[in-house]
Design an enzyme around this catalytic site. Structure first.
Site, mmCIF file in Angstrom:
data_model
loop_
_atom_site.group_PDB
_atom_site.id
_atom_site.type_symbol
_atom_site.label_atom_id
_atom_site.label_comp_id
_atom_site.label_asym_id
_atom_site.label_seq_id
_atom_site.Cartn_x
_atom_site.Cartn_y
_atom_site.Cartn_z
ATOM 1 N N GLU A 1 23.909 -4.358 19.030
ATOM 2 C CA GLU A 1 22.799 -3.688 18.344
ATOM 3 C C GLU A 1 22.495 -4.336 16.988
ATOM 4 O O GLU A 1 21.920 -3.707 16.109
ATOM 5 C CB GLU A 1 23.114 -2.205 18.183
ATOM 6 C CG GLU A 1 23.170 -1.489 19.525
ATOM 7 C CD GLU A 1 23.632 -0.054 19.388
ATOM 8 O OE1 GLU A 1 22.780 0.809 19.171
ATOM 9 O OE2 GLU A 1 24.833 0.193 19.489
ATOM 10 N N SER B 1 22.309 1.926 22.409
ATOM 11 C CA SER B 1 20.962 1.387 22.600
ATOM 12 C C SER B 1 20.645 1.063 24.052
ATOM 13 O O SER B 1 19.811 0.220 24.341
ATOM 14 C CB SER B 1 20.720 0.153 21.720
ATOM 15 O OG SER B 1 20.560 0.544 20.381
ATOM 16 N N TYR C 1 12.612 0.824 21.262
ATOM 17 C CA TYR C 1 12.248 -0.045 20.140
ATOM 18 C C TYR C 1 10.866 -0.674 20.222
ATOM 19 O O TYR C 1 10.525 -1.509 19.394
ATOM 20 C CB TYR C 1 13.341 -1.114 19.937
ATOM 21 C CG TYR C 1 14.690 -0.483 19.748
ATOM 22 C CD1 TYR C 1 14.922 0.361 18.660
ATOM 23 C CD2 TYR C 1 15.722 -0.665 20.660
ATOM 24 C CE1 TYR C 1 16.145 0.991 18.488
ATOM 25 C CE2 TYR C 1 16.959 -0.038 20.492
ATOM 26 C CZ TYR C 1 17.149 0.779 19.410
ATOM 27 O OH TYR C 1 18.358 1.404 19.244
ATOM 28 N N ARG D 1 23.384 12.367 15.044
ATOM 29 C CA ARG D 1 22.309 12.812 15.943
ATOM 30 C C ARG D 1 22.904 13.030 17.331
ATOM 31 O O ARG D 1 23.600 12.156 17.859
ATOM 32 C CB ARG D 1 21.232 11.746 16.009
ATOM 33 C CG ARG D 1 19.829 12.313 16.258
ATOM 34 C CD ARG D 1 18.874 11.214 16.658
ATOM 35 N NE ARG D 1 19.229 10.738 17.979
ATOM 36 C CZ ARG D 1 19.283 9.449 18.326
ATOM 37 N NH1 ARG D 1 19.002 8.493 17.479
ATOM 38 N NH2 ARG D 1 19.628 9.104 19.553
ATOM 39 N N ASP E 1 22.420 13.907 21.319
ATOM 40 C CA ASP E 1 21.407 13.783 22.376
ATOM 41 C C ASP E 1 21.714 14.701 23.559
ATOM 42 O O ASP E 1 22.859 14.735 24.037
ATOM 43 C CB ASP E 1 21.357 12.333 22.891
ATOM 44 C CG ASP E 1 20.966 11.332 21.817
ATOM 45 O OD1 ASP E 1 20.363 11.741 20.813
ATOM 46 O OD2 ASP E 1 21.267 10.133 22.001
ATOM 47 N N GLU F 1 25.619 12.515 24.186
ATOM 48 C CA GLU F 1 26.494 11.840 23.224
ATOM 49 C C GLU F 1 26.135 12.245 21.806
ATOM 50 O O GLU F 1 25.081 12.824 21.550
ATOM 51 C CB GLU F 1 26.357 10.321 23.364
ATOM 52 C CG GLU F 1 24.934 9.825 23.105
ATOM 53 C CD GLU F 1 24.862 8.341 22.786
ATOM 54 O OE1 GLU F 1 25.901 7.709 22.573
ATOM 55 O OE2 GLU F 1 23.734 7.823 22.729
ATOM 56 N N ASN G 1 25.690 10.405 18.082
ATOM 57 C CA ASN G 1 25.536 9.102 17.419
ATOM 58 C C ASN G 1 25.879 9.266 15.935
ATOM 59 O O ASN G 1 25.193 10.011 15.238
ATOM 60 C CB ASN G 1 24.092 8.624 17.546
ATOM 61 C CG ASN G 1 23.647 8.527 19.001
ATOM 62 O OD1 ASN G 1 24.002 7.595 19.702
ATOM 63 N ND2 ASN G 1 22.892 9.509 19.470
ATOM 64 N N GLY H 1 19.520 5.529 14.389
ATOM 65 C CA GLY H 1 18.495 4.608 13.884
ATOM 66 C C GLY H 1 17.855 5.125 12.604
ATOM 67 O O GLY H 1 17.656 6.326 12.444
HETATM 68 N N1 LIG Z 1 23.655 11.137 32.944
HETATM 69 C C1 LIG Z 1 22.411 10.832 32.609
HETATM 70 N N2 LIG Z 1 21.364 11.511 33.154
HETATM 71 C C2 LIG Z 1 20.093 11.197 32.816
HETATM 72 N N3 LIG Z 1 19.753 10.221 31.960
HETATM 73 C C3 LIG Z 1 20.742 9.512 31.390
HETATM 74 C C4 LIG Z 1 22.124 9.777 31.671
HETATM 75 N N4 LIG Z 1 22.873 8.917 30.957
HETATM 76 C C5 LIG Z 1 22.016 8.151 30.268
HETATM 77 N N5 LIG Z 1 20.745 8.497 30.509
HETATM 78 C C6 LIG Z 1 19.526 7.869 29.938
HETATM 79 O O1 LIG Z 1 19.895 6.670 29.268
HETATM 80 C C7 LIG Z 1 19.702 6.781 27.847
HETATM 81 C C8 LIG Z 1 20.885 6.170 27.097
HETATM 82 O O2 LIG Z 1 22.074 6.806 27.479
HETATM 83 P P1 LIG Z 1 23.228 7.177 26.454
HETATM 84 O O3 LIG Z 1 24.320 7.800 27.225
HETATM 85 O O4 LIG Z 1 22.665 7.981 25.335
HETATM 86 O O5 LIG Z 1 23.712 5.753 25.953
HETATM 87 P P2 LIG Z 1 23.400 4.891 24.632
HETATM 88 O O6 LIG Z 1 24.625 5.014 23.820
HETATM 89 O O7 LIG Z 1 23.171 3.522 25.138
HETATM 90 O O8 LIG Z 1 22.201 5.508 23.947
HETATM 91 C C9 LIG Z 1 19.545 8.270 27.596
HETATM 92 O O9 LIG Z 1 18.776 8.509 26.444
HETATM 93 C C10 LIG Z 1 18.871 8.741 28.883
HETATM 94 O O10 LIG Z 1 17.498 8.413 28.897
HETATM 95 MG MG LIG Z 2 21.932 7.546 23.374
#
Ligand SMILES: Nc1ncnc2c1ncn2[C@@H]1O[C@H](COP(=O)(O)OP(=O)(O)O)[C@@H](O)[C@H]1O
Ligand SMILES: [Mg+2]
Length: 350
Positions: free
Chosen positions: A18, A191, A257, A296, A298, A311, A313, A317
């Site tokens: 990142e 990301s 992004y 933050r 999610d 998760e 963060n 950002g």
């Molecule tokens: N289990 C899941 N179900 C639905 N969408 C997911 C899932 N895991 C990831 N995503 C999608 O992928 C994006 C990034 O996943 P995330 O786990 O937040 O990883 P990162 O740390 O890369 O942001 C999420 O914002 C969502 O859009």
């Molecule tokens: Mg994420």
């Protein structure tokens, strides 16, 4: 709020996948801190090089533009810890009061940088080492969510041993018998780098290969359809939630992004009871792992009793268009105030 101006060192770039995102956050942070009358120096966390803003990017002392990692090559660059420690100690001796970390991912976000700053006794923004390490590890984070009763999608983690074949990992995931679709991703990435939506078994080997290119620790998680809602927590208080409407199925790197590739609604137009529930979960998660300053969290929401937390963060950002500043703005805190507040919170912990 104090109008005191500060001597701030902004950490930018670093070694992670990142790096580019960090350089973008740092640009916005540096510009805004300078506008606020603060004295700012910028350091590349890769090697301790001093950077300065020139036109639309950073250059080093010799005027050379900084090297970006390029999002298509997520290989981490080696970080020079001893050079970095020496430069940070020099900056402290020269009167830096606080480090603002504009880093994302890797050693900047997983607690290693925080540990270094703690050992050098330099105050810094954001969460300490342990909270950073927990939040960066999606497997451990999900275990914490479970103990708190915060819903999270079923998953399986796999740590590849040196020399182990991709097929072994694929078999382990298959034997976990999680329903499809699944999301395969690095356990400690960010990301959306290295993340794949797997809709049929034949897509699994490629997804595993993609995630393993980023990390040897990867997870397969059950896909959960719903609305993406993120809750920013500032100094232990939840800010108005933001809904993200990506133009792709997943909120991927492009949607994150590229301007116009996602729609953001703040405050999210969702039921007050859901806002309350997500805010409560977000703050409990934040407090339990010992976050400080900001984070933050999610979520994906289908309904009030059917949602998951994805998760937390610890270094979200920080461009002016990013989600955390958007939530702060909805709470009446402009970007300059937000950055100043984070610096002062970092200083308080000295
Ligand atoms: N289990 C899941 N179900 C639905 N969408 C997911 C899932 N895991 C990831 N995503 C999608 O992928 C994006 C990034 O996943 P995330 O786990 O937040 O990883 P990162 O740390 O890369 O942001 C999420 O914002 C969502 O859009
Ligand atoms: Mg994420």
């Amino acid at each position: 709020m104090s109008e005191r101006t500060l001597d701030i060192l902004v950490l930018a770039g670093g070694e992670s996948t990142e790096r580019d995102v960090s350089l973008t956050s740092a640009k916005a942070v540096v510009r805004t801190l300078l506008q606020g009358g603060h004295r700012v120096v910028v350091m590349d966390a890769l090697d301790g090089r001093r950077l300065r803003l020139k036109d639309d990017g950073f250059v080093d002392d010799d005027g050379r533009p900084v090297v970006s990692s390029g999002k298509s090559s997520p290989t981490a660059l080696p970080m020079n810890g001893s050079a970095l420690a020496a430069r940070l100690a020099e900056a402290k001796a020269a009167g830096i009061e606080v480090v603002f970390s504009a880093l994302h991912g890797g050693a900047g976000e997983n607690g290693r940088m925080q540990a270094l700053l703690e050992m050098l006794q330099i105050p810094y923004t954001g969460s300490p080492m342990a909270a950073s390490a927990v939040a960066m590890n999606k497997d451990i984070s999900k275990r914490v969510m479970q103990t708190l009763g915060i819903p999270t999608a079923d998953w399986k983690r796999y740590d590849r041993l040196p020399g182990q074949a991709v097929d072994d990992v694929v078999r382990a995931f298959t034997e976990a018998h999680l329903p499809l679709p699944q999301v395969v991703k690095p356990a400690d990435g960010g990301s959306t780098v290295g993340l794949t939506l797997v809709e049929s078994d034949d897509q699994m080997p490629e997804a595993v290969r993609t995630a393993l290119a980023v990390s040897n620790s990867i997870i397969a998680e059950v896909y959960f359809p719903g609305r993406e809602i993120t809750v920013a927590v500032l100094d232990g208080q939840a800010l108005p939630p933001v809904e993200i409407k990506p133009s792709h199925t997943l909120y991927d790197y492009t949607c994150k992004y590229t301007k116009g590739k996602s729609q953001y609604i703040c405050p999210a137009e969702i039921d007050a009871a859901i806002v309350q529930q997500l805010s409560r979960d977000a703050v409990r998660f934040y407090e339990t792992i010992g976050c400080r300053g900001y984070a933050r969290i999610d979520f994906i929401v289908a309904s009030i009793d059917d949602y998951i937390c994805l998760e937390l963060n610890t270094l979200p950002g920080m461009t002016e268009l990013s989600l955390f500043p958007m939530a702060a703005k909805a709470a009446g805190i402009d970007f300059g105030r937000l950055l100043q507040r984070l610096c002062l919170l970092g200083l308080e912990r000295k």
